[in-house]
Structure formats: C-alpha cells, structure tokens
Design an enzyme around this catalytic site. Structure first.
Site, PDB file in Angstrom:
ATOM      1  CD  GLU A  52      -2.956  -0.763  -0.198  1.00  0.00           C
ATOM      2  OE1 GLU A  52      -2.990   0.361  -0.722  1.00  0.00           O
ATOM      3  OE2 GLU A  52      -3.568  -1.738  -0.660  1.00  0.00           O
ATOM      4  CE1 TYR A 135      -6.534   3.473  -0.090  1.00  0.00           C
ATOM      5  CE2 TYR A 135      -4.136   3.314   0.078  1.00  0.00           C
ATOM      6  CZ  TYR A 135      -5.345   2.831  -0.390  1.00  0.00           C
ATOM      7  OH  TYR A 135      -5.379   1.679  -1.130  1.00  0.00           O
ATOM      8  CG  ASP A 153      -7.789   3.279  -4.408  1.00  0.00           C
ATOM      9  OD1 ASP A 153      -8.980   3.394  -4.777  1.00  0.00           O
ATOM     10  OD2 ASP A 153      -7.048   2.359  -4.793  1.00  0.00           O
TER      11      ASP A 153
END
Ligand code: SF4
Length: 346
Positions: A52, A135, A153
């Site tokens: 990520e 996020y 996202d």
C-alpha cells in the site's frame, strides 16, 4: 426521452456489496501481496502495508518488481527495521516520493520497538505509526485485519462518484464519496470489498471508456443511466506549476564520478545524487548543455549538467565507477541526467 436516474437512497444499493463480491470472486487480479478470494491463507500485514505504501502515486505494474525485491531482501518487518538506511533508499530509487521510503523505515522500526514486531490491528493504531495516513491505515485495517474501514483510493473514488453520480468537483467531492461508500461496506468481507472496488476501478470503471456493459453494478449506476460516466469524477482545473531551475555537476576522475547524498530533509532527501547548487537558479543559457525536465508534485524542475573539476569534489561524497552507475540507486531525475550525458558522450 428523459433519463431515469436511479434513486440515490441507500436502499437502492442495498445489494451493492454482494454483486461486487460475486464478481470479485472470479475476476480478482492476482497480485503478489494479495490473498486470493476464498483462500484459507492469512494475510500478512507487513506485505499489505508495504504494497500500500509503494502503490501510492504509482501503478501496480511499476510496483511489482520493487515489491518482489524488497520482500526477498527483507521478508519481515523486523528484517526491514534492521536494514541499513542507505540500502533501503537505494532499493527505493526510481519509485519516487522518497519521503515514503524514509517513513517506511521509521514505521518498521516503530512496529518492532514499540509493538514487538506486530502491526496494530485497528485503524487508529495503524494511523499512529510514522508515515501511515488515513488511506493506508484504512486499507491495512480492512485487508489485513478484516476491519470494516472505509477505504478510498483514486480508483474507488471514481467508481463511487460515478455510481452515485456525485458531480461536485474534487477535492470537495471526497466527503460525499466517503459518505456514500461508508454504508456499503460489508462487515463480513471488508478487505475483499475494498480490493474489489480497486479492481473494478482499475479494470472496468477506468478513467476513459469504462466498460459499463461488463460492470457488476451497472444496474443501478446513476452515471451510466445519465450517460455521464466518463466526465466523473469532476477534476479541479489544473494550476500551472511553478518552473524551477538548477545545476548539477559532473565531476569525473579516473572513470569515476563524484556522488553525494542529499540532505535527509527536503526533496529526494537521503538519496544518492550528483552534487550541485540549490534549485532556485536563473534558467541556464548554455546552449547544447545536457539538461532534463522533471515534474515534482508542486513544481517542474529543469536541471542542467555542468562539468566541474576535481577541486569541486569537496565535503562528504564518494567516487563511484561510471561503469557501475546503475547500482548507485540514483533517483529518476539524476538517472535521466546521467543517461543523457552518457548518450551525448558517445
Ligand atoms: Fe463505472 Fe460504468 Fe460500472 Fe458505473 S456502470 S460503476 S460508470 S463501470
């Protein structure tokens, strides 16, 4: 003929998650950090977090090689925490946004020092780690720990803005997108749900020419019904970026090049680089000089290469064999400059 816009009421999208997950069960992308739907394997928070962080601002295709090299060299968060800063920065070279690499190390070391090498399993716990923003915390909480976090996202943003016909321009639309998405997150498979939305955005609900006829949630997609899918989400008008200029120095001796390390704070911080001045010089006028243009987030830089004598190889630095420059871990800006210089020397 008037266009029928589906009811944006939540009841109208009540089975959104089952439809999406049924599609994901057979269409999920196979990614090296992903546990395939239906697999009995347990997700590894380290690999999910690493992926990520790498995927921010970058594509899956660009990340795959880096992910493979990182996990081979540093297979666990403890291995990464014990790594040499310079090795990690060099391994990150080319991925850009180098503050992320420094935060990666800081985060790995915090997980080891403060959490016994085990990632916190809640969104709040993850967000408290260095460099982990909203996020990443939501994505890791959902995918690694099955928490019903709201993961947004750019792909997910696009899918939801279209499905719910949210025509407010970004970034103001983010709130509405979040609010529309939150009630759709299923409690049983939140990680797969987030990944399914990412895949839908990457493969079907693409920025241009979305393949709506193959979309599992087309039946109540408001933008499809209105024929406005491609115009969503509405992007803010692009601002012209400031143009900056700088000079880098090519200092060569015995087929070796003088390289320095950039200060830890600031652009390309901690990365190996060519020496040079600050990036606030007037435009170079030297015709025929080797120069490259490179776009950073907040400005464009034109960096011009100037030959200097060995007397300028001052301060901390190292002589690096020119034939082995590929192994120096130079960030893309300097790699482009070096490649151009070598071409012009041919
Ligand atoms: Fe995106 Fe089209 Fe699916 Fe709507 S129907 S979510 S616009 S792919």
């Amino acid at each position: 003929m008037s266009v029928q816009i589906p009811d944006p009421d939540i009841a109208a999208v009540a089975d959104f998650a089952p439809r999406l997950l049924a599609w994901y069960d057979h269409a999920a992308r196979i990614l090296p950090w992903r546990i395939a739907p239906g697999s009995a394997a347990t997700p590894d928070p380290y690999r999910i977090w690493l992926a990520e962080v790498m995927l921010q601002q970058t594509t899956v295709a660009a990340v795959a090689g880096y992910f493979a090299r990182f996990t081979e060299r540093w297979p666990s968060v403890a291995d990464l925490a014990a790594a040499d800063d310079a090795d990690v920065m060099a391994a990150w070279a080319g991925l850009g946004y180098y503050a992320r690499a420094r935060n990666l190390l800081a985060c790995a070391r915090t997980v080891v020092a403060d959490h016994g090498g085990v990632f916190p399993d809640s969104e709040a716990g993850l967000r408290a780690l260095p460099g982990v923003g909203d996020y990443t915390a939501a994505a890791v909480a959902a995918i690694a720990f099955g928490r019903p976090a709201v993961v947004v996202d750019a792909n997910i943003e696009r899918v939801i803005a279209r499905h719910r016909l949210i025509a407010t321009p970004l970034p103001a639309a983010k709130r509405a997108i979040r609010a529309a998405l939150a009630p759709l997150v299923p409690r049983d498979r939140p990680g797969d749900f987030a990944q399914a939305l990412m895949d839908l955005g990457a493969t079907i609900c693409t920025p241009r020419s979305p393949a709506c006829t193959r979309c599992p949630v087309v039946a109540d997609c408001a933008a499809f019904a209105a024929g406005t899918a491609e115009s969503l989400p509405v992007k803010p008008p692009k601002k012209a970026k400031p143009q900056r200029h700088g000079r880098a120095w090519w200092i060569e001796s015995d087929a070796r090049l003088w390289l320095v390390r950039r200060p830890n704070k600031g652009m390309l911080g901690g990365m190996r680089a060519l020496p040079g001045g600050a990036w606030d010089e007037p435009p170079a006028s030297d015709d025929g000089a080797v120069s490259v243009r490179h776009g950073f987030t907040h400005f464009d830089l034109t960096l011009t290469l100037v030959r200097r004598g060995v007397e300028d190889a001052a301060g901390e630095g190292e002589w690096w064999p020119i034939s082995a420059l590929d192994a120096a871990g130079l960030p893309t800006l300097y790699r482009k400059l070096v490649d151009k210089m070598r071409e012009s020397d041919r």
